[in-house]
Scaffold this motif. Structure first.
Motif, PDB file in Angstrom:
ATOM      1  N   LEU A   1      -4.461  -6.000   5.670  1.00  0.00           N
ATOM      2  CA  LEU A   1      -5.691  -5.903   4.891  1.00  0.00           C
ATOM      3  C   LEU A   1      -6.305  -4.513   5.005  1.00  0.00           C
ATOM      4  O   LEU A   1      -6.791  -3.947   4.013  1.00  0.00           O
ATOM      5  N   SER A   2      -6.287  -3.960   6.213  1.00  0.00           N
ATOM      6  CA  SER A   2      -6.839  -2.613   6.422  1.00  0.00           C
ATOM      7  C   SER A   2      -6.054  -1.582   5.635  1.00  0.00           C
ATOM      8  O   SER A   2      -6.623  -0.678   5.012  1.00  0.00           O
TER       9      SER A   2
ATOM     10  N   THR B   1      -8.094 -11.567  -1.483  1.00  0.00           N
ATOM     11  CA  THR B   1      -8.611 -11.427  -2.845  1.00  0.00           C
ATOM     12  C   THR B   1      -9.510 -12.597  -3.198  1.00  0.00           C
ATOM     13  O   THR B   1      -9.350 -13.704  -2.673  1.00  0.00           O
TER      14      THR B   1
ATOM     15  N   ASN C   1       0.823  -1.204   0.000  1.00  0.00           N
ATOM     16  CA  ASN C   1       0.000   0.000   0.000  1.00  0.00           C
ATOM     17  C   ASN C   1       0.860   1.258   0.000  1.00  0.00           C
ATOM     18  O   ASN C   1       0.608   2.202  -0.758  1.00  0.00           O
TER      19      ASN C   1
ATOM     20  N   LYS D   1      -5.837   1.649  -4.641  1.00  0.00           N
ATOM     21  CA  LYS D   1      -6.717   1.445  -5.796  1.00  0.00           C
ATOM     22  C   LYS D   1      -6.038   0.462  -6.741  1.00  0.00           C
ATOM     23  O   LYS D   1      -5.256   0.841  -7.603  1.00  0.00           O
TER      24      LYS D   1
ATOM     25  N   ASP E   1      -6.760  -1.777   1.835  1.00  0.00           N
ATOM     26  CA  ASP E   1      -8.050  -1.225   1.422  1.00  0.00           C
ATOM     27  C   ASP E   1      -7.922   0.202   0.904  1.00  0.00           C
ATOM     28  O   ASP E   1      -8.791   0.701   0.195  1.00  0.00           O
ATOM     29  N   GLN E   2      -6.830   0.880   1.263  1.00  0.00           N
ATOM     30  CA  GLN E   2      -6.635   2.260   0.836  1.00  0.00           C
ATOM     31  C   GLN E   2      -6.100   2.344  -0.595  1.00  0.00           C
ATOM     32  O   GLN E   2      -6.117   3.402  -1.213  1.00  0.00           O
TER      33      GLN E   2
END
Length: 209
Positions: free
Chosen positions: A127-128, A156, A89, A134, A131-132
């Protein structure tokens, strides 16, 4: 030029010692050689490698194919999969060009995660953080008898499986990744749309279920 960012998240934990880690090294060599022979991929794709063992590290930042060098991958430690997702991320946020009023940004990244085990750290935090991001799509490969498909499905819906961790199986997976990147680079050029489903990738070989 809009790039197609491709992130490879590779499990380098101790359980990968021996033939599996050697097969991953060979698979990376084959992937790079194949993509460099594809004019669409050569023009569009950029690769990054994130390894996760005792910790997660980006061994190769997002790099155009012509300049990419395969890292010296060594097996060590546990399976810091959560940390790898958090790092992914962070690197996407830094490396993937965003669309502005003046120019179009990169295509949404494709991510291929390869693991032979289960997370030994805080997967939920990873995972959190993820989520940010794209993402266009993330494909997870559960390799060998000790990989946990249910855990990967938290990351996924696109989960494939290798029954064995031998050289032939790992080679088949990396050849499929190479074909997937090649196909994706052509499709986005023709359709001007991001890749987002497993159906848009080539049919996996027999070894990849």
């Amino acid at each position: 030029m809009r790039r197609l960012p491709v992130y490879l998240l590779l499990d380098v934990s101790t359980s990968m010692t021996g033939e599996p880690i050697e097969a991953v090294r060979n698979g990376m060599d084959t992937l790079l050689s194949s993509l460099r022979q594809d004019p669409h991929a050569l023009e569009t794709a950029a690769l990054s490698v994130i390894e996760f063992g005792s910790d997660a590290k980006q061994s190769v930042p997002l790099t155009e194919l012509i300049n990419f060098q395969v890292p010296g991958i060594e097996a060590n430690g546990w399976t810091s999969m959560g940390a790898a997702l958090s790092l992914l991320n962070a690197r996407i946020d830094t490396e993937v060009r965003k669309t502005t009023t003046e120019s179009r940004g990169d295509w949404k990244p494709l991510v291929f995660l390869f693991t032979d085990g289960i997370a030994t750290d805080d997967l939920q935090k990873g995972l959190s953080d993820l989520d940010q991001s794209k993402l266009g799509m993330i494909v997870a490969c559960a390799a060998g008898p000790h990989a946990n498909v249910d855990e990967l499905k938290k990351i996924t819906d696109c989960v494939v499986r290798l029954d064995t961790l031998d050289s032939a199986g790992v080679a088949a997976f990396f050849k499929w990744v190479s074909a997937s990147v090649s196909t994706s680079s052509v499709k986005i050029d023709l359709t001007k749309k991001d890749i987002s489903t497993l159906d848009e990738l080539p049919q996996p070989p027999e070894e990849v279920k």
